[in-house]
Enzyme design. Structure first.
Site, PDB file in Angstrom:
ATOM      1  N   ASP A  64       0.922  -1.306  -0.182  1.00  0.00           N
ATOM      2  CA  ASP A  64      -0.042  -0.064   0.044  1.00  0.00           C
ATOM      3  C   ASP A  64       0.893   1.282  -0.015  1.00  0.00           C
ATOM      4  OD1 ASP A  64      -1.972  -1.950   0.324  1.00  0.00           O
ATOM      5  OD2 ASP A  64      -2.967  -0.901   2.162  1.00  0.00           O
ATOM      6  N   ASP A  65       0.321   2.354  -0.340  1.00  0.00           N
ATOM      7  CA  ASP A  65       0.878   3.607  -0.290  1.00  0.00           C
ATOM      8  C   ASP A  65       1.967   4.225  -1.465  1.00  0.00           C
ATOM      9  OD1 ASP A  65      -0.955   3.673   1.855  1.00  0.00           O
ATOM     10  OD2 ASP A  65       0.535   4.023   3.405  1.00  0.00           O
ATOM     11  N   HIS A  69      -5.909   2.365  -4.231  1.00  0.00           N
ATOM     12  CA  HIS A  69      -5.919   2.892  -2.625  1.00  0.00           C
ATOM     13  C   HIS A  69      -6.553   4.275  -2.268  1.00  0.00           C
ATOM     14  CE1 HIS A  69      -5.046   1.791   1.431  1.00  0.00           C
ATOM     15  NE2 HIS A  69      -4.072   2.643   1.463  1.00  0.00           N
ATOM     16  N   HIS A  99      -5.467   9.649   0.434  1.00  0.00           N
ATOM     17  CA  HIS A  99      -5.174   8.935   1.883  1.00  0.00           C
ATOM     18  C   HIS A  99      -5.510   9.755   3.163  1.00  0.00           C
ATOM     19  CE1 HIS A  99      -3.471   5.826   4.692  1.00  0.00           C
ATOM     20  NE2 HIS A  99      -3.557   4.966   3.521  1.00  0.00           N
ATOM     21  N   HIS A 144       3.674  -2.081   3.067  1.00  0.00           N
ATOM     22  CA  HIS A 144       3.735  -0.731   2.261  1.00  0.00           C
ATOM     23  C   HIS A 144       5.063  -0.371   1.661  1.00  0.00           C
ATOM     24  CE1 HIS A 144       0.891  -0.982   5.822  1.00  0.00           C
ATOM     25  NE2 HIS A 144       0.087   0.182   5.144  1.00  0.00           N
TER      26      HIS A 144
END
Length: 298
Positions: free
Chosen positions: A106-107, A157, A161, A264
């Site tokens: 992720d991210d 995603h 965020h 991540h």
């Protein structure tokens, strides 16, 4: 003296004759060329134009060179299609007869960590799933292209965020999904939709649990799957050392047959990269096969 003159004059006459003949030949040739050119001047013009024009094939080749990156991306053609079979597989992802593991990140993408992970995954011949942030993809388009071209699954995603933005309303979740989808499509220069979303912070619980519950229905209506995880590396939840990340992963993998591991690839997750070789080695020793979501969303 007279004898000498009689010998010289014939030689002089021969020279004059030769010179006269040569001049006559040149004049005739010049006149002939002028006549020939006048008759064929259109042909000469066309030949000149062709000489100063890049041939069509070369124009095409030049165009291909300029668009080489986009054409290479297009040829890869890893554009997922979410079928009813895929939906059934997604709904039963944690139930498997064989030992399967999905590495998910992720991210990202980030300039510092993602390229290192991609190098390692390529070396290990493993295809992962990257849940990209639209804002980070905008900053690192070349890295996103590399993920795609190397066969990793590009999932969504959201764009920012920022929880206050993405969970402002249930519709805002879809808006962030669509903004990131458009960003990915623009960067990859193809109409890309991974049909797969990961809620920042997970799809259940927390301050925004009611918004998330409503957003799930909206995602379903738009043919978008969502997935959490059943194994944590804790690289974004307290693990401060490589050893802690490895141990957390082992403990949460446990005896499961089908495992989705949360990791991540943000710029500060260098420990994730450092821990990954040992995690991969451990999973192989336990008999796991590595897959990404192309095995579900074909």
């Amino acid at each position: 003296m007279i004898y000498g003159l009689i010998e010289v004059e014939p030689k002089m006459n021969r020279k004059k004759v030769i010179i006269t003949v040569l001049i006559a030949v040149l004049i005739i040739a010049a006149i002939g060329f002028c006549v020939f050119y006048h008759i064929n001047k259109d042909k000469f013009k066309n030949m000149s134009e062709k000489t100063n024009t890049v041939p069509e094939e070369k124009v095409v080749a030049s165009s291909e060179t300029k668009n080489e990156k986009s054409k290479h991306i297009a040829k890869v053609n890893f554009n997922p299609v979410y079928t009813d079979i895929g939906k059934a597989l997604r709904n039963n992802i944690y139930h498997s007869e064989e030992k399967v593991v999905y590495l998910t990140f992720d991210d990202g993408p980030s300039k510092t960590v993602t390229p290192l992970l991609l190098d390692l995954l390529k070396q290990e011949n493993i295809k992962a799933t990257f849940f990209v942030l639209g804002a980070r993809a905008d900053l690192n388009p070349d890295i996103l292209r590399r993920e795609y071209k190397e066969g990793h699954f590009i999932a969504n995603h959201g764009y920012s965020h920022i929880y206050g933005n993405i969970y402002a309303t249930p519709e805002a979740v879809l808006e962030e999904y669509n903004k990131t989808k458009q960003t990915i499509s623009r960067i990859l220069e193809t109409d890309y939709d991974g049909h797969l979303f990961r809620f920042p912070g997970g799809s259940t619980g927390g301050k925004y649990k009611n918004i998330k519950a409503q957003a799930k229905n909206i995602l379903d209506e738009n043919n978008i799957a969502y997935i959490d995880w059943n194994s944590l590396s804790s690289d974004a939840a307290g693990a401060k050392t490589k050893e802690a990340i490895i141990e957390n992963t082992k403990q949460t993998v446990g005896n499961k047959n089908s495992v989705v591991i949360l990791m991540h690839d943000a710029g500060d997750k260098i420990l994730t990269y450092e821990a990954l070789p040992e995690i991969i080695s451990y999973l192989r020793e336990q008999g796991y096969t590595f897959k990404n979501f192309y095995s579900i969303i074909k």
